[in-house]
Design an enzyme around this catalytic site. Structure first.
Site, short mmCIF file in Angstrom:
data_model
loop_
_atom_site.label_atom_id
_atom_site.label_comp_id
_atom_site.label_asym_id
_atom_site.label_seq_id
_atom_site.Cartn_x
_atom_site.Cartn_y
_atom_site.Cartn_z
N ARG A 147 -8.66 -1.09 5.83
CA ARG A 147 -8.21 -2.53 5.83
C ARG A 147 -7.81 -2.90 6.94
NH1 ARG A 147 -10.13 -2.81 1.51
NH2 ARG A 147 -9.25 -3.06 -0.72
N HIS A 167 -15.61 -8.75 5.23
CA HIS A 167 -15.40 -7.84 4.25
C HIS A 167 -16.48 -7.94 3.10
CE1 HIS A 167 -11.47 -6.30 2.00
NE2 HIS A 167 -12.70 -5.47 1.41
P1 NDP Z 1 -9.63 7.74 -2.08
O1 NDP Z 1 -8.23 7.35 -2.65
O2 NDP Z 1 -10.58 8.35 -3.07
O3 NDP Z 1 -9.36 8.34 -0.72
C1 NDP Z 1 -8.45 8.39 0.23
C2 NDP Z 1 -8.69 9.33 1.44
O4 NDP Z 1 -7.63 8.86 2.16
C3 NDP Z 1 -8.21 10.90 0.72
O5 NDP Z 1 -8.93 11.57 1.47
C4 NDP Z 1 -6.76 10.91 1.20
O6 NDP Z 1 -6.16 12.20 1.52
C5 NDP Z 1 -6.81 10.01 2.71
N1 NDP Z 1 -5.38 9.80 3.23
C6 NDP Z 1 -4.56 8.78 2.33
N2 NDP Z 1 -3.46 8.61 2.94
C7 NDP Z 1 -3.50 9.57 4.05
C8 NDP Z 1 -2.49 10.00 5.02
N3 NDP Z 1 -1.33 9.26 5.07
N4 NDP Z 1 -2.97 10.68 6.04
C9 NDP Z 1 -4.14 11.25 5.94
N5 NDP Z 1 -4.96 10.89 4.89
C10 NDP Z 1 -4.73 10.09 3.99
O7 NDP Z 1 -10.04 6.33 -1.57
P2 NDP Z 1 -11.53 5.76 -1.51
O8 NDP Z 1 -12.01 6.70 -0.66
O9 NDP Z 1 -12.25 5.31 -2.77
O10 NDP Z 1 -11.37 4.38 -0.65
C11 NDP Z 1 -10.71 4.21 0.63
C12 NDP Z 1 -10.30 2.88 0.92
O11 NDP Z 1 -11.77 2.08 1.30
C13 NDP Z 1 -9.95 1.90 0.10
O12 NDP Z 1 -8.29 2.15 -0.38
C14 NDP Z 1 -10.07 0.58 0.26
O13 NDP Z 1 -9.14 0.07 1.46
C15 NDP Z 1 -11.45 0.82 1.35
N6 NDP Z 1 -12.51 0.05 0.96
C16 NDP Z 1 -13.11 -1.05 1.47
C17 NDP Z 1 -14.07 -1.66 1.34
C18 NDP Z 1 -14.71 -2.77 1.89
O14 NDP Z 1 -15.62 -3.48 1.42
N7 NDP Z 1 -14.42 -2.70 3.20
C19 NDP Z 1 -14.75 -1.63 -0.17
C20 NDP Z 1 -14.10 -0.51 -0.89
C21 NDP Z 1 -12.92 0.31 -0.35
P3 NDP Z 1 -6.19 13.15 -0.04
O15 NDP Z 1 -7.61 13.47 0.21
O16 NDP Z 1 -5.55 14.18 0.71
O17 NDP Z 1 -5.75 12.63 -0.86
C1 OXD Z 2 -12.43 -2.47 -2.17
C2 OXD Z 2 -12.66 -3.75 -1.53
O1 OXD Z 2 -11.47 -1.86 -2.13
O2 OXD Z 2 -13.57 -4.38 -1.91
O3 OXD Z 2 -12.99 -2.38 -3.33
O4 OXD Z 2 -12.30 -3.75 -0.05
#
Ligand code: NDP
Ligand code: OXD
Length: 308
Positions: A223, A271
């Site tokens: 983000r 995005h």
């Molecule tokens: P998940 O919830 O599956 O994974 C999040 C990961 O981040 C986990 O490994 C988690 O750790 C880690 N994490 C969260 N907080 C912390 C912290 N404080 N310190 C260290 N590690 C942390 O999310 P997704 O992989 O499904 O998605 C991730 C992000 O991708 C979404 O939230 C969104 O913002 C972004 N996104 C962007 C898109 C785009 O088009 N640009 C499209 C889709 C998503 P743990 O494993 O320990 O829980």
């Molecule tokens: C998502 C995105 O979080 O599109 O799915 O950014």
């Protein structure tokens, strides 16, 4: 029983057709045609309407159309109403494609060749083997893991960072604040795919950049608010960072005079790394709706304490 959809209206018509065909017992309504609010049990939204509790008094579940849910104010969601994120396989495919493209763009110095072409300059730079270019992934969840696995297949040594310890074949995993420094020191290309929470807002700042190897590159597909924009400009100017690929920004679109637009070492995309596709997302959503109706746990439920 009705589901209210509030997101991209064009894709809304595709969702409508899928509900009509495969779940006719759930009436699909598209915002702003709410109809009788007492019949709306489910909300499927990118951004929720304000005053959710009073506007939709019979609401049982909120489904996000996105994987990230930072656009929801969790304190405004009625306490008993779960928020469930989108686990569309098309999101994983899109993110893996985009992360691969961005990593290769940076690895092969395409930012230099694009500039050189504009300047009619035919000049080759030395090739670096993939084995010599270390990739670090901030966030090893659903999407970070898929990206790590694909990039490792190109021969890059890949490491990742998460909140809790993870184990992934062929990937060096680090966790928590204690693991961050070591992780950053071995990230020549850093990819941010974290969720936006109070703990991760502004994480891509000058202190973090200083812990990367000199000349490292950055990809942000998490983000925009993960990044401190001025700190990126400063790191590029000093050479601490060599280039960046940004799919997300704190203001989308950025103001016309935002310095990122014209920066020759920043590649911007609007995005588009991944987009939820109704056809692949529908079975996932319907499975969760049926789970909820049977009183079973839903997949992708947000933990309000963690914020993701
Ligand atoms: P998940 O919830 O599956 O994974 C999040 C990961 O981040 C986990 O490994 C988690 O750790 C880690 N994490 C969260 N907080 C912390 C912290 N404080 N310190 C260290 N590690 C942390 O999310 P997704 O992989 O499904 O998605 C991730 C992000 O991708 C979404 O939230 C969104 O913002 C972004 N996104 C962007 C898109 C785009 O088009 N640009 C499209 C889709 C998503 P743990 O494993 O320990 O829980
Ligand atoms: C998502 C995105 O979080 O599109 O799915 O950014």
């Amino acid at each position: 029983m009705a589901l209210l959809y509030k997101a991209d209206p064009v894709r809304g018509e595709r969702w409508r057709a899928l509900f009509a065909r495969h779940a006719p017992d759930i009436e699909f309504r598209q915002w702003p045609d709410v109809g009788d609010p007492a019949e709306v049990r489910y909300l499927l939204a990118w951004e929720p309407p304000s005053d959710l509790a009073t506007r939709l008094p019979a609401l049982e579940v909120v489904f996000a159309t996105s994987a990230g849910v930072d656009q929801f104010d969790l304190s405004q969601l009625p306490a008993g109403v779960p928020l469930v994120r989108m686990l569309d396989p098309a999101l994983e495919t899109g993110m893996v494609e985009y992360a691969s493209f961005a990593t290769l763009w940076l690895h092969r110095r395409l930012y230099d060749y694009v500039r050189q072409q504009r300047e009619c300059q035919w000049q080759a730079h030395p090739l670096v083997a993939a084995e010599q270019r270390r990739v670090g992934i901030l966030g090893l969840g659903q999407l970070g893991q898929a990206i790590a696995t694909r990039l490792s297949g190109y021969g890059f040594p890949v490491s990742g960072w998460s909140r809790s310890p993870r184990q992934l074949p062929g990937i060096t995993c680090h966790a928590g604040p204690d693991g961050l420094k070591r992780f950053l020191a071995s990230s020549d290309i850093l990819i941010c795919v974290l969720p936006l929470t109070d703990a991760t807002r502004g994480i891509l700042d000058r202190d973090l950049f200083a812990l990367l190897p000199a000349g490292a590159a950055l990809v942000n597909i998490g983000r925009g608010e993960h990044l401190v924009d001025d700190d990126l400009l400063e790191a590029l100017a000093s050479g601490q960072l060599s280039a960046a690929v940004m799919d997300v920004l704190s203001q989308e679109p950025p103001a016309p005079d935002h310095p990122f637009w014209q920066h020759e070492r920043i590649l911007l995309t609007p995005h588009v790394a991944a987009m939820t596709q109704p056809e692949s997302a529908f079975p996932v959503l319907l499975d969760n709706l049926r789970r909820h109706q049977r009183g079973e746990p839903m997949v992708g439920r947000i933990d309000r304490q963690r914020g993701y």
